[in-house]
Scaffold this motif. Structure first.
Motif, PDB file in Angstrom:
ATOM      1  N   VAL A  78      44.868  39.275  31.661  1.00 46.03           N
ATOM      2  CA  VAL A  78      44.695  40.682  32.034  1.00 46.03           C
ATOM      3  C   VAL A  78      43.455  40.851  32.916  1.00 46.03           C
ATOM      4  CG1 VAL A  78      44.154  42.987  31.159  1.00 46.03           C
ATOM      5  CG2 VAL A  78      45.904  41.599  30.031  1.00 46.03           C
ATOM      6  N   SER A  79      42.355  40.222  32.517  1.00 44.14           N
ATOM      7  CA  SER A  79      41.111  40.345  33.276  1.00 44.14           C
ATOM      8  C   SER A  79      41.276  39.841  34.700  1.00 44.14           C
ATOM      9  CB  SER A  79      39.981  39.575  32.579  1.00 44.14           C
ATOM     10  OG  SER A  79      39.693  40.126  31.317  1.00 44.14           O
ATOM     11  N   GLN A  80      41.941  38.694  34.852  1.00 42.78           N
ATOM     12  CA  GLN A  80      42.126  38.130  36.193  1.00 42.78           C
ATOM     13  C   GLN A  80      43.002  39.029  37.051  1.00 42.78           C
ATOM     14  OE1 GLN A  80      40.612  34.967  37.402  1.00 42.78           O
ATOM     15  NE2 GLN A  80      41.029  36.384  39.099  1.00 42.78           N
ATOM     16  N   LEU A  81      44.072  39.577  36.471  1.00 42.90           N
ATOM     17  CA  LEU A  81      44.975  40.445  37.228  1.00 42.90           C
ATOM     18  C   LEU A  81      44.272  41.733  37.639  1.00 42.90           C
ATOM     19  CD1 LEU A  81      48.266  39.953  35.177  1.00 42.90           C
ATOM     20  CD2 LEU A  81      47.843  39.202  37.527  1.00 42.90           C
ATOM     21  N   VAL A  82      43.467  42.296  36.736  1.00 39.77           N
ATOM     22  CA  VAL A  82      42.727  43.519  37.053  1.00 39.77           C
ATOM     23  C   VAL A  82      41.701  43.247  38.148  1.00 39.77           C
ATOM     24  CG1 VAL A  82      41.059  45.207  36.160  1.00 39.77           C
ATOM     25  CG2 VAL A  82      43.080  44.597  34.804  1.00 39.77           C
ATOM     26  N   ALA A  83      40.976  42.137  38.019  1.00 38.63           N
ATOM     27  CA  ALA A  83      39.976  41.776  39.028  1.00 38.63           C
ATOM     28  C   ALA A  83      40.624  41.557  40.393  1.00 38.63           C
ATOM     29  CB  ALA A  83      39.220  40.528  38.591  1.00 38.63           C
ATOM     30  N   ASP A  84      41.771  40.882  40.403  1.00 36.07           N
ATOM     31  CA  ASP A  84      42.478  40.632  41.663  1.00 36.07           C
ATOM     32  C   ASP A  84      42.927  41.951  42.296  1.00 36.07           C
ATOM     33  OD1 ASP A  84      42.144  37.922  41.333  1.00 36.07           O
ATOM     34  OD2 ASP A  84      44.180  37.547  40.619  1.00 36.07           O
ATOM     35  N   HIS A  85      43.437  42.846  41.462  1.00 37.63           N
ATOM     36  CA  HIS A  85      43.918  44.137  41.976  1.00 37.63           C
ATOM     37  C   HIS A  85      42.785  44.957  42.584  1.00 37.63           C
ATOM     38  CE1 HIS A  85      46.565  47.707  42.075  1.00 37.63           C
ATOM     39  NE2 HIS A  85      45.460  48.383  41.786  1.00 37.63           N
ATOM     40  N   LEU A  86      41.631  44.936  41.927  1.00 36.99           N
ATOM     41  CA  LEU A  86      40.498  45.741  42.391  1.00 36.99           C
ATOM     42  C   LEU A  86      39.657  45.041  43.454  1.00 36.99           C
ATOM     43  CD1 LEU A  86      39.252  47.131  38.935  1.00 36.99           C
ATOM     44  CD2 LEU A  86      40.642  48.329  40.648  1.00 36.99           C
ATOM     45  N   GLY A  87      39.811  43.721  43.561  1.00 36.98           N
ATOM     46  CA  GLY A  87      38.971  42.965  44.479  1.00 36.98           C
ATOM     47  C   GLY A  87      37.562  42.780  43.947  1.00 36.98           C
ATOM     48  N   TRP A  88      37.439  42.722  42.620  1.00 41.02           N
ATOM     49  CA  TRP A  88      36.137  42.595  41.964  1.00 41.02           C
ATOM     50  C   TRP A  88      35.879  41.160  41.512  1.00 41.02           C
ATOM     51  CZ3 TRP A  88      35.293  47.303  38.137  1.00 41.02           C
ATOM     52  CH2 TRP A  88      35.275  48.489  38.877  1.00 41.02           C
ATOM     53  N   GLN A  89      34.626  40.900  41.121  1.00 44.06           N
ATOM     54  CA  GLN A  89      34.266  39.623  40.517  1.00 44.06           C
ATOM     55  C   GLN A  89      34.932  39.544  39.139  1.00 44.06           C
ATOM     56  OE1 GLN A  89      32.247  37.672  42.341  1.00 44.06           O
ATOM     57  NE2 GLN A  89      31.711  39.239  43.827  1.00 44.06           N
ATOM     58  N   MET A  90      35.131  38.323  38.646  1.00 45.10           N
ATOM     59  CA  MET A  90      35.683  38.136  37.312  1.00 45.10           C
ATOM     60  C   MET A  90      34.847  37.110  36.565  1.00 45.10           C
ATOM     61  SD  MET A  90      37.785  36.182  35.179  1.00 45.10           S
ATOM     62  CE  MET A  90      38.965  36.424  33.867  1.00 45.10           C
ATOM     63  N   LEU A  91      34.415  37.459  35.353  1.00 45.51           N
ATOM     64  CA  LEU A  91      33.633  36.554  34.513  1.00 45.51           C
ATOM     65  C   LEU A  91      34.474  36.108  33.330  1.00 45.51           C
ATOM     66  CD1 LEU A  91      31.128  35.174  33.295  1.00 45.51           C
ATOM     67  CD2 LEU A  91      30.441  37.408  32.382  1.00 45.51           C
ATOM     68  N   ASP A  92      34.734  34.821  33.256  1.00 43.34           N
ATOM     69  CA  ASP A  92      35.398  34.217  32.101  1.00 43.34           C
ATOM     70  C   ASP A  92      34.297  33.632  31.229  1.00 43.34           C
ATOM     71  OD1 ASP A  92      36.780  32.739  30.244  1.00 43.34           O
ATOM     72  OD2 ASP A  92      37.826  31.470  31.683  1.00 43.34           O
ATOM     73  N   SER A  93      33.722  34.467  30.357  1.00 44.24           N
ATOM     74  CA  SER A  93      32.577  34.004  29.566  1.00 44.24           C
ATOM     75  C   SER A  93      32.962  32.895  28.604  1.00 44.24           C
ATOM     76  CB  SER A  93      31.952  35.171  28.795  1.00 44.24           C
ATOM     77  OG  SER A  93      32.839  35.669  27.825  1.00 44.24           O
ATOM     78  N   GLY A  94      34.224  32.911  28.162  1.00 47.01           N
ATOM     79  CA  GLY A  94      34.659  31.862  27.240  1.00 47.01           C
ATOM     80  C   GLY A  94      34.562  30.478  27.850  1.00 47.01           C
ATOM     81  N   ALA A  95      34.757  30.406  29.185  1.00 50.92           N
ATOM     82  CA  ALA A  95      34.666  29.111  29.857  1.00 50.92           C
ATOM     83  C   ALA A  95      33.260  28.536  29.736  1.00 50.92           C
ATOM     84  CB  ALA A  95      35.040  29.250  31.332  1.00 50.92           C
ATOM     85  N   LEU A  96      32.246  29.403  29.752  1.00 48.09           N
ATOM     86  CA  LEU A  96      30.870  28.918  29.625  1.00 48.09           C
ATOM     87  C   LEU A  96      30.647  28.266  28.262  1.00 48.09           C
ATOM     88  CD1 LEU A  96      28.908  31.878  31.259  1.00 48.09           C
ATOM     89  CD2 LEU A  96      29.534  29.686  32.292  1.00 48.09           C
ATOM     90  N   TYR A  97      31.156  28.905  27.204  1.00 48.33           N
ATOM     91  CA  TYR A  97      30.982  28.329  25.868  1.00 48.33           C
ATOM     92  C   TYR A  97      31.837  27.069  25.699  1.00 48.33           C
ATOM     93  CZ  TYR A  97      28.324  32.446  24.695  1.00 48.33           C
ATOM     94  OH  TYR A  97      27.364  33.421  24.673  1.00 48.33           O
ATOM     95  N   ARG A  98      33.006  27.061  26.323  1.00 54.14           N
ATOM     96  CA  ARG A  98      33.826  25.853  26.292  1.00 54.14           C
ATOM     97  C   ARG A  98      33.113  24.705  27.018  1.00 54.14           C
ATOM     98  NH1 ARG A  98      39.474  26.066  25.321  1.00 54.14           N
ATOM     99  NH2 ARG A  98      40.116  28.064  24.431  1.00 54.14           N
TER     100      ARG A  98
END
Length: 224
Positions: free
Chosen positions: A21-41
């Motif tokens: 959902v976050s990626q699709l919303v970011a793509d639609h708006l043309g905004w940055q996207m932060l996947d914070s879970g990737a940092l902890y992974r």
């Protein structure tokens, strides 16, 4: 300043669909996207790869403070090595949950996460985006689904990749991770007081995205 940039936070447990959902919303708006879970992974993977002691918070936080990470066209590089798929395994997810319970690790990654709030806006996906990292965000969501539904989704993903999967084991792992994330003292997995809660158990991704975008347009109309 981060508090001057429009921010949408989408928190929730593993498998709730918040990343998609976050990626699709970011793509639609043309905004940055932060996947914070990737940092902890990444921290969990780096700790495991170097045989670090998961019982030593100082050692793990030192790893978090010195991650050499690059996000390049959808790929994640750790010290130059592509670890995109390696950090998405169930083992990596469980290690991420363990290190995320450490206050020193969370502190080490806090400024890094906040630095993602850049113009024209940010969609932040995680577990404490709306409560700790971006508490003044104008739009906050908490996305969830039943443990059984989330296990089914993960089971399908693994099978589609040709990987072995056991539905009962996946359900147990998700429930264990939920309990650990909700009971930790540092930024536990809870909805922000002003977050809109969405149960995606029976909702499609498109419907959830529509709800998020509608709220974003209501709040950030002048920025869109």
């Amino acid at each position: 300043m981060a508090d001057q940039v429009p921010v949408i936070t989408i928190d929730g447990p593993s498998g709730s669909g918040k990343g998609t959902v976050s990626q699709l919303v970011a793509d639609h708006l043309g905004w940055q996207m932060l996947d914070s879970g990737a940092l902890y992974r990444l921290v969990g993977y780096a700790a495991s790869s170097t045989d670090a002691d998961f019982g030593n918070e100082n050692e793990i936080s030192e790893i978090a403070s010195n991650l050499k990470v690059d996000f390049d066209a959808g790929r994640i590089l750790l010290a130059g090595a592509d670890v995109t798929d390696l950090i998405r395994t169930e083992t990596a997810g469980n290690n991420a949950s363990k290190v995320a319970a450490m206050p020193a690790v969370r502190a080490a990654l806090l400024d890094w996460q906040r630095d993602y709030a850049r113009s024209p806006g940010l969609v932040a996906d995680g577990r404490d985006m709306g409560t700790t990292v971006f508490p003044t965000a104008g739009v906050k969501f908490f996305l969830t689904a039943s443990a059984e539904e989330r296990a089914q989704r993960r089971y399908k993903q693994l099978k589609e990749k040709g990987l072995p999967a056991n539905l009962a084991a996946l359900t147990a792992e998700i429930e264990e991770r939920d309990a650990r994330d909700r009971s930790r003292t540092a930024s536990p997995l809870v909805p922000a007081a002003d977050a809109i809660e969405i149960d995606s158990t029976v909702l499609g991704i498109d419907e959830v995205v529509r709800i998020v975008l509608q709220k974003a347009h209501d709040v950030y109309a002048t920025a869109l």
